[in-house]
Design a protein around this motif. Structure first.
Motif, PDB file in Angstrom:
ATOM      1  N   ARG A  46       0.832  -1.207   0.000  1.00 36.05           N
ATOM      2  CA  ARG A  46       0.000   0.000   0.000  1.00 36.05           C
ATOM      3  C   ARG A  46       0.866   1.256   0.000  1.00 36.05           C
ATOM      4  N   ASP A  47       1.975   1.214   0.701  1.00 32.96           N
ATOM      5  CA  ASP A  47       2.888   2.355   0.670  1.00 32.96           C
ATOM      6  C   ASP A  47       3.460   2.546  -0.732  1.00 32.96           C
ATOM      7  N   LEU A  48       3.734   1.446  -1.431  1.00 29.78           N
ATOM      8  CA  LEU A  48       4.269   1.526  -2.786  1.00 29.78           C
ATOM      9  C   LEU A  48       3.183   1.779  -3.825  1.00 29.78           C
ATOM     10  N   GLY A  49       1.923   1.588  -3.454  1.00 32.17           N
ATOM     11  CA  GLY A  49       0.835   1.811  -4.393  1.00 32.17           C
ATOM     12  C   GLY A  49       0.698   0.715  -5.429  1.00 32.17           C
ATOM     13  N   ILE A  50       0.917  -0.535  -5.036  1.00 32.63           N
ATOM     14  CA  ILE A  50       0.822  -1.655  -5.963  1.00 32.63           C
ATOM     15  C   ILE A  50      -0.069  -2.739  -5.376  1.00 32.63           C
ATOM     16  N   LYS A  51      -0.555  -3.600  -6.257  1.00 31.08           N
ATOM     17  CA  LYS A  51      -1.393  -4.709  -5.808  1.00 31.08           C
ATOM     18  C   LYS A  51      -0.565  -5.959  -5.578  1.00 31.08           C
ATOM     19  N   ASP A  52       0.396  -6.226  -6.475  1.00 33.42           N
ATOM     20  CA  ASP A  52       1.258  -7.395  -6.378  1.00 33.42           C
ATOM     21  C   ASP A  52       2.712  -6.958  -6.471  1.00 33.42           C
ATOM     22  N   MET A  53       3.605  -7.770  -5.916  1.00 32.80           N
ATOM     23  CA  MET A  53       5.029  -7.491  -5.984  1.00 32.80           C
ATOM     24  C   MET A  53       5.630  -7.849  -7.332  1.00 32.80           C
ATOM     25  N   GLY A  54       4.953  -8.677  -8.113  1.00 29.15           N
ATOM     26  CA  GLY A  54       5.476  -9.079  -9.404  1.00 29.15           C
ATOM     27  C   GLY A  54       4.435  -9.817 -10.203  1.00 29.15           C
ATOM     28  N   THR A  55       4.841 -10.357 -11.345  1.00 26.01           N
ATOM     29  CA  THR A  55       3.937 -11.083 -12.236  1.00 26.01           C
ATOM     30  C   THR A  55       4.532 -12.432 -12.643  1.00 26.01           C
ATOM     31  N   LEU A  56       5.536 -12.890 -11.925  1.00 22.61           N
ATOM     32  CA  LEU A  56       6.240 -14.104 -12.307  1.00 22.61           C
ATOM     33  C   LEU A  56       5.363 -15.338 -12.215  1.00 22.61           C
ATOM     34  N   LEU A  57       4.448 -15.376 -11.251  1.00 20.71           N
ATOM     35  CA  LEU A  57       3.604 -16.547 -11.027  1.00 20.71           C
ATOM     36  C   LEU A  57       2.171 -16.223 -11.433  1.00 20.71           C
ATOM     37  N   PRO A  58       1.722 -16.684 -12.605  1.00 17.45           N
ATOM     38  CA  PRO A  58       0.350 -16.380 -13.049  1.00 17.45           C
ATOM     39  C   PRO A  58      -0.690 -16.800 -12.018  1.00 17.45           C
ATOM     40  N   GLY A  59      -1.612 -15.891 -11.749  1.00 16.44           N
ATOM     41  CA  GLY A  59      -2.659 -16.163 -10.771  1.00 16.44           C
ATOM     42  C   GLY A  59      -2.260 -15.926  -9.340  1.00 16.44           C
ATOM     43  N   HIS A  60      -0.971 -15.706  -9.088  1.00 13.76           N
ATOM     44  CA  HIS A  60      -0.478 -15.498  -7.726  1.00 13.76           C
ATOM     45  C   HIS A  60       0.187 -14.135  -7.554  1.00 13.76           C
ATOM     46  N   GLY A  61       0.737 -13.587  -8.606  1.00 14.73           N
ATOM     47  CA  GLY A  61       1.525 -12.362  -8.502  1.00 14.73           C
ATOM     48  C   GLY A  61       2.999 -12.691  -8.621  1.00 14.73           C
ATOM     49  N   GLY A  62       3.774 -12.259  -7.645  1.00 15.60           N
ATOM     50  CA  GLY A  62       5.205 -12.523  -7.647  1.00 15.60           C
ATOM     51  C   GLY A  62       5.600 -13.495  -6.560  1.00 15.60           C
ATOM     52  N   ILE A  63       6.887 -13.812  -6.533  1.00 15.65           N
ATOM     53  CA  ILE A  63       7.407 -14.697  -5.490  1.00 15.65           C
ATOM     54  C   ILE A  63       7.131 -14.118  -4.104  1.00 15.65           C
ATOM     55  N   MET A  64       7.326 -12.809  -3.946  1.00 12.28           N
ATOM     56  CA  MET A  64       7.117 -12.188  -2.639  1.00 12.28           C
ATOM     57  C   MET A  64       5.658 -12.262  -2.191  1.00 12.28           C
ATOM     58  N   ASP A  65       4.739 -12.339  -3.141  1.00 11.75           N
ATOM     59  CA  ASP A  65       3.330 -12.474  -2.780  1.00 11.75           C
ATOM     60  C   ASP A  65       3.028 -13.858  -2.217  1.00 11.75           C
ATOM     61  N   ARG A  66       3.906 -14.831  -2.449  1.00 15.74           N
ATOM     62  CA  ARG A  66       3.766 -16.166  -1.862  1.00 15.74           C
ATOM     63  C   ARG A  66       4.579 -16.308  -0.590  1.00 15.74           C
ATOM     64  N   LEU A  67       5.579 -15.453  -0.423  1.00 18.38           N
ATOM     65  CA  LEU A  67       6.456 -15.564   0.744  1.00 18.38           C
ATOM     66  C   LEU A  67       5.986 -14.707   1.919  1.00 18.38           C
ATOM     67  N   ASP A  68       4.953 -13.893   1.711  1.00 18.75           N
ATOM     68  CA  ASP A  68       4.588 -12.905   2.728  1.00 18.75           C
ATOM     69  C   ASP A  68       4.312 -13.515   4.095  1.00 18.75           C
ATOM     70  N   SER A  69       3.581 -14.621   4.139  1.00 16.05           N
ATOM     71  CA  SER A  69       3.293 -15.252   5.432  1.00 16.05           C
ATOM     72  C   SER A  69       4.334 -16.296   5.810  1.00 16.05           C
ATOM     73  N   LEU A  70       5.088 -16.810   4.824  1.00 17.68           N
ATOM     74  CA  LEU A  70       6.097 -17.829   5.115  1.00 17.68           C
ATOM     75  C   LEU A  70       7.316 -17.245   5.817  1.00 17.68           C
ATOM     76  N   LEU A  71       7.779 -16.079   5.367  1.00 14.76           N
ATOM     77  CA  LEU A  71       9.032 -15.526   5.893  1.00 14.76           C
ATOM     78  C   LEU A  71       8.990 -15.284   7.400  1.00 14.76           C
ATOM     79  N   PRO A  72       8.020 -14.541   7.930  1.00 18.24           N
ATOM     80  CA  PRO A  72       8.025 -14.317   9.382  1.00 18.24           C
ATOM     81  C   PRO A  72       7.629 -15.543  10.189  1.00 18.24           C
TER      82      PRO A  72
END
Length: 337
Positions: free
Chosen positions: A295-321
């Protein structure tokens, strides 16, 4: 997970254009007061009500195979199954291969976050030392334990400081601060997965970590989608609900009891309840944390690498912490392994 994943299906709503483009005038009157007036609307950011971007309302219909939030459901399922097969195959067949998967995810995730910082904020993170140092931190954690990981991340931070010195001094502090933040946010937290993997029963520990995180997200989605009404953090992630959080806790605790009883040597069901509660809390905070960044960056997804998911970071958000929480609790309950 995405902002709409914890609540009922979103309804169509207006989202304004980016700040650097002329703003379209809505059909109805607009009130410019209150918290909404202080937020810069972006065309690719979910509306405060969790609605769809302009031009994707009910009047246009929806393409088959897509969710209401505009996600390609078929692609999301296919990519998810493919990733799951890669993870399971490398995890149980050859541990170093899974270690390579972690390192690749760290490098790609660091690149995604660095690219978005440059695009949206003009912050230029020194990527080469971050990528090399991040992968080295993961490997050092696997072979050298926590001490090796700390040494590697310290040298990574130092390399970021030195690499940035070859450029003009303007914005030096801003760039290196973002670089060190990224180093701790992505590779350092991911290193706790490598620490779990290094145990004798490391594949079962990592599987427990992955299963509990996925079950927590799934429980949040299922309960929030069906009965979610009360918003959890509307200014950060409007789609998440308190009912969804309760679902995450119940599902994760149940899965934790089963995993600790049947997958972890010396584990007991009541330890699994504590583990599941910790996973639900950390996964939720991690999801909210990345939502705040996006939201601070003004984006919906971190990337487009994974169709239907966004980017890698959009899958790691809950895994990392969640990784350090699971590593620490398993260390306390089952020892180093």
């Amino acid at each position: 997970m995405n902002d709409s994943s914890w609540g009922p299906p979103p309804v169509a709503g207006y989202v304004g254009p980016p700040a650097d483009q002329p703003r379209a005038v809505p059909a109805g009157p607009v009130r410019e007061s209150g918290p909404a007036a202080q937020t810069r609307p972006m065309s690719n950011v979910p509306a405060p009500s969790g609605g769809e971007p302009e031009g994707r309302g009910e009047s246009e219909g929806r393409q088959p195979g897509k969710k209401r939030a505009g996600r390609n459901l078929r692609a999301a399922v296919g990519v998810g199954l493919g990733l799951g097969l890669v993870v399971l195959a490398t995890l149980f067949l050859y541990k170093p291969a899974f270690l390579a998967v972690i390192a690749v995810a760290v490098v790609v995730g660091s690149w995604e976050l660095s690219a978005r910082l440059a695009e949206r904020k003009g912050i230029h993170v020194p990527l080469p030392p971050l990528a090399v140092g991040g992968a080295a931190t993961v490997v050092a954690g696997y072979f050298g334990g926590p001490e090796g990981a700390w040494v590697a991340i310290a040298f990574t931070a130092l390399a970021i400081l030195l690499w940035r010195m070859v450029h003009p001094p303007e914005n030096y502090l801003r760039d290196v601060t973002a670089g060190v933040f990224t180093a701790f946010y992505v590779p350092f937290l991911a290193t706790f997965v490598a620490l779990m993997l290094a145990a004798d029963d490391g594949h079962w520990r990592v599987l427990t970590f992955l299963v509990l995180t996925v079950v927590s997200d799934t429980g949040a989605y299922a309960v929030g989608w069906r009965i979610g009404r009360r918003k959890l953090a509307p200014r950060i992630s409007p789609g998440k609900t308190r009912e969804g959080l309760a679902g995450a806790v119940v599902f994760a605790m149940a899965a934790g009891a089963l995993c600790m009883q049947f997958l972890i040597d010396g584990g007991t069901w009541w330890e699994g309840l504590i583990l599941g509660l910790g996973v639900a809390a950390s996964a939720t905070l991690g999801d909210l944390g990345e939502s705040m960044i996006k939201r601070d960056l003004g984006i919906k997804d971190m990337g487009t690498l994974l169709p239907g998911h966004g980017g890698i970071m959009d899958r790691l958000d809950s895994l990392l912490p969640t990784a350090p929480v699971v590593w620490l609790l398993l260390l306390a309950f089952a020892g180093a392994g």
